[in-house]
Motif scaffolding. Structure first.
Motif, PDB file in Angstrom:
ATOM      1  N   LEU A  29       0.830  -1.204   0.000  1.00 38.80           N
ATOM      2  CA  LEU A  29       0.000   0.000   0.000  1.00 38.80           C
ATOM      3  C   LEU A  29       0.859   1.247   0.000  1.00 38.80           C
ATOM      4  N   SER A  30       1.886   1.255   0.829  1.00 41.96           N
ATOM      5  CA  SER A  30       2.772   2.410   0.933  1.00 41.96           C
ATOM      6  C   SER A  30       3.539   2.650  -0.368  1.00 41.96           C
ATOM      7  N   GLU A  31       3.970   1.563  -1.003  1.00 41.90           N
ATOM      8  CA  GLU A  31       4.790   1.698  -2.206  1.00 41.90           C
ATOM      9  C   GLU A  31       3.965   1.945  -3.468  1.00 41.90           C
ATOM     10  N   ASN A  32       2.811   1.298  -3.570  1.00 42.90           N
ATOM     11  CA  ASN A  32       2.042   1.326  -4.816  1.00 42.90           C
ATOM     12  C   ASN A  32       0.804   2.214  -4.774  1.00 42.90           C
ATOM     13  N   GLY A  33       0.327   2.539  -3.563  1.00 52.98           N
ATOM     14  CA  GLY A  33      -0.905   3.301  -3.452  1.00 52.98           C
ATOM     15  C   GLY A  33      -2.128   2.409  -3.496  1.00 52.98           C
ATOM     16  N   ILE A  34      -3.278   2.980  -3.164  1.00 49.92           N
ATOM     17  CA  ILE A  34      -4.506   2.198  -3.065  1.00 49.92           C
ATOM     18  C   ILE A  34      -4.959   1.666  -4.414  1.00 49.92           C
ATOM     19  N   GLU A  35      -4.884   2.481  -5.455  1.00 48.59           N
ATOM     20  CA  GLU A  35      -5.432   2.093  -6.752  1.00 48.59           C
ATOM     21  C   GLU A  35      -4.652   0.942  -7.382  1.00 48.59           C
ATOM     22  N   ALA A  36      -3.362   0.834  -7.097  1.00 49.68           N
ATOM     23  CA  ALA A  36      -2.540  -0.230  -7.680  1.00 49.68           C
ATOM     24  C   ALA A  36      -2.384  -1.420  -6.732  1.00 49.68           C
ATOM     25  N   PHE A  37      -3.117  -1.408  -5.648  1.00 47.78           N
ATOM     26  CA  PHE A  37      -3.018  -2.475  -4.650  1.00 47.78           C
ATOM     27  C   PHE A  37      -3.643  -3.757  -5.192  1.00 47.78           C
ATOM     28  N   SER A  38      -2.980  -4.909  -4.979  1.00 47.97           N
ATOM     29  CA  SER A  38      -3.525  -6.178  -5.452  1.00 47.97           C
ATOM     30  C   SER A  38      -3.099  -7.318  -4.536  1.00 47.97           C
ATOM     31  N   LEU A  39      -3.907  -8.364  -4.516  1.00 50.55           N
ATOM     32  CA  LEU A  39      -3.570  -9.549  -3.736  1.00 50.55           C
ATOM     33  C   LEU A  39      -2.301 -10.204  -4.274  1.00 50.55           C
ATOM     34  N   ARG A  40      -2.135 -10.205  -5.565  1.00 47.89           N
ATOM     35  CA  ARG A  40      -0.942 -10.809  -6.156  1.00 47.89           C
ATOM     36  C   ARG A  40       0.334 -10.109  -5.670  1.00 47.89           C
ATOM     37  N   ALA A  41       0.289  -8.780  -5.629  1.00 44.77           N
ATOM     38  CA  ALA A  41       1.464  -8.034  -5.169  1.00 44.77           C
ATOM     39  C   ALA A  41       1.750  -8.321  -3.703  1.00 44.77           C
ATOM     40  N   VAL A  42       0.700  -8.468  -2.892  1.00 44.15           N
ATOM     41  CA  VAL A  42       0.883  -8.784  -1.474  1.00 44.15           C
ATOM     42  C   VAL A  42       1.488 -10.162  -1.316  1.00 44.15           C
ATOM     43  N   ALA A  43       0.980 -11.139  -2.080  1.00 43.16           N
ATOM     44  CA  ALA A  43       1.520 -12.499  -2.007  1.00 43.16           C
ATOM     45  C   ALA A  43       2.991 -12.515  -2.396  1.00 43.16           C
ATOM     46  N   LYS A  44       3.330 -11.794  -3.443  1.00 46.18           N
ATOM     47  CA  LYS A  44       4.723 -11.732  -3.878  1.00 46.18           C
ATOM     48  C   LYS A  44       5.598 -11.119  -2.810  1.00 46.18           C
ATOM     49  N   ARG A  45       5.125 -10.048  -2.202  1.00 46.71           N
ATOM     50  CA  ARG A  45       5.897  -9.382  -1.144  1.00 46.71           C
ATOM     51  C   ARG A  45       6.097 -10.302   0.053  1.00 46.71           C
ATOM     52  N   ALA A  46       5.060 -11.060   0.399  1.00 48.82           N
ATOM     53  CA  ALA A  46       5.151 -11.966   1.552  1.00 48.82           C
ATOM     54  C   ALA A  46       5.893 -13.252   1.227  1.00 48.82           C
ATOM     55  N   GLY A  47       6.112 -13.523  -0.055  1.00 54.24           N
ATOM     56  CA  GLY A  47       6.801 -14.739  -0.450  1.00 54.24           C
ATOM     57  C   GLY A  47       5.950 -15.982  -0.301  1.00 54.24           C
ATOM     58  N   VAL A  48       4.648 -15.855  -0.588  1.00 53.36           N
ATOM     59  CA  VAL A  48       3.738 -16.994  -0.464  1.00 53.36           C
ATOM     60  C   VAL A  48       2.990 -17.195  -1.779  1.00 53.36           C
ATOM     61  N   SER A  49       2.195 -18.258  -1.844  1.00 57.11           N
ATOM     62  CA  SER A  49       1.446 -18.554  -3.059  1.00 57.11           C
ATOM     63  C   SER A  49       0.413 -17.465  -3.334  1.00 57.11           C
ATOM     64  N   HIS A  50       0.026 -17.325  -4.585  1.00 60.52           N
ATOM     65  CA  HIS A  50      -0.918 -16.273  -4.968  1.00 60.52           C
ATOM     66  C   HIS A  50      -2.272 -16.447  -4.292  1.00 60.52           C
ATOM     67  N   GLY A  51      -2.605 -17.671  -3.915  1.00 56.45           N
ATOM     68  CA  GLY A  51      -3.898 -17.906  -3.293  1.00 56.45           C
ATOM     69  C   GLY A  51      -3.939 -17.644  -1.803  1.00 56.45           C
ATOM     70  N   ALA A  52      -2.776 -17.434  -1.185  1.00 57.59           N
ATOM     71  CA  ALA A  52      -2.735 -17.276   0.273  1.00 57.59           C
ATOM     72  C   ALA A  52      -3.539 -16.074   0.769  1.00 57.59           C
ATOM     73  N   PRO A  53      -3.399 -14.883   0.186  1.00 60.23           N
ATOM     74  CA  PRO A  53      -4.194 -13.742   0.694  1.00 60.23           C
ATOM     75  C   PRO A  53      -5.692 -13.978   0.594  1.00 60.23           C
ATOM     76  N   ALA A  54      -6.144 -14.575  -0.515  1.00 61.43           N
ATOM     77  CA  ALA A  54      -7.576 -14.840  -0.679  1.00 61.43           C
ATOM     78  C   ALA A  54      -8.054 -15.856   0.348  1.00 61.43           C
ATOM     79  N   HIS A  55      -7.199 -16.798   0.695  1.00 57.08           N
ATOM     80  CA  HIS A  55      -7.575 -17.806   1.694  1.00 57.08           C
ATOM     81  C   HIS A  55      -7.860 -17.156   3.044  1.00 57.08           C
ATOM     82  N   HIS A  56      -7.074 -16.143   3.392  1.00 60.48           N
ATOM     83  CA  HIS A  56      -7.216 -15.507   4.703  1.00 60.48           C
ATOM     84  C   HIS A  56      -8.197 -14.335   4.697  1.00 60.48           C
ATOM     85  N   PHE A  57      -8.336 -13.640   3.557  1.00 64.27           N
ATOM     86  CA  PHE A  57      -9.120 -12.397   3.544  1.00 64.27           C
ATOM     87  C   PHE A  57     -10.208 -12.365   2.471  1.00 64.27           C
TER      88      PHE A  57
END
Length: 208
Positions: A29-57
């Motif tokens: 969020l800090s680096e990309n802003g709200i409009e460019a925010f995505s689950l894929r980018a979060v998963a990549k940053r956390a070093g987990v599978s692309h489905g992990a954020p959707a599983h939790h949120f």
């Protein structure tokens, strides 16, 4: 273990994956802003599978709602920290709470925008609504302590609540945008001068 049984390494990569995803989300969020925010980018940053954020949120809205919720918790604690280090006089406490408000905004501009300006979080979520209400009631209590009365029972006093909120939030927005220099050159002030100037502005909302 059967030979063909596999383990999702990402599922065991972190001791608390939900917390790690929230930390990654705040960075994205800090680096990309709200409009460019995505689950894929979060998963990549956390070093987990692309489905992990959707599983939790579930989806982006769910993740941003959870992030806004912890943002409000930290926001209140930042105000409390200022108040613990201030004089116990109600006016000093009100000013300190406002300084904490501004501290949080300047330290977390993207998160601050998500909490107060964005429609992305689910405002009807019970956890988010509860902590947002707690932040507002803190302001009501701080103003009420100055007047030794309950603003909820006094419409005129509630105007002081709104005036204090408008001054502090407006200053936070202007300082984030770097738009205060022509009127108040905070960049030329030391911390004590800046705090004294801001405290004076905050207390004008209650006629001080």
């Amino acid at each position: 273990m059967a030979k063909n049984q596999t383990i999702d390494k990402n599922a065991y990569h972190h001791g608390d994956l939900r917390a790690e995803l929230l930390r990654a989300a705040e960075t994205v969020l800090s680096e990309n802003g709200i409009e460019a925010f995505s689950l894929r980018a979060v998963a990549k940053r956390a070093g987990v599978s692309h489905g992990a954020p959707a599983h939790h949120f579930n989806d982006v809205k769910g993740l941003l709602t959870a992030l806004a919720t912890i943002g409000y918790e930290r926001f209140i604690e930042t105000q409390n920290a200022r108040q613990r280090n201030a004089d116990t006089d109600p006016r000093a406490q009100l000013a300190a709470s406002g300084l904490g408000y501004i501290d949080f905004a300047l330290e977390n501009p993207a998160l601050f925008q998500l909490m107060f300006s964005s429609q992305k979080p689910d405002k009807s979520d019970s956890s988010l609504a509860a902590v947002a209400d707690a932040a507002f009631e803190k302001l009501v209590d701080d103003v009420g302590n100055v007047h030794q009365s309950n603003p909820h029972e006094n419409p005129a006093m509630m105007q002081d609540v709104m005036a204090a909120w408008a001054i502090v939030h407006g200053m936070a927005d202007l300082m984030i945008a770097g738009r205060t220099g022509r009127a108040l050159p905070f960049g030329n002030m030391d911390d004590s001068q800046r705090d004294a100037t801001l405290s004076d502005l905050i207390l004008r909302s209650i006629g001080e």
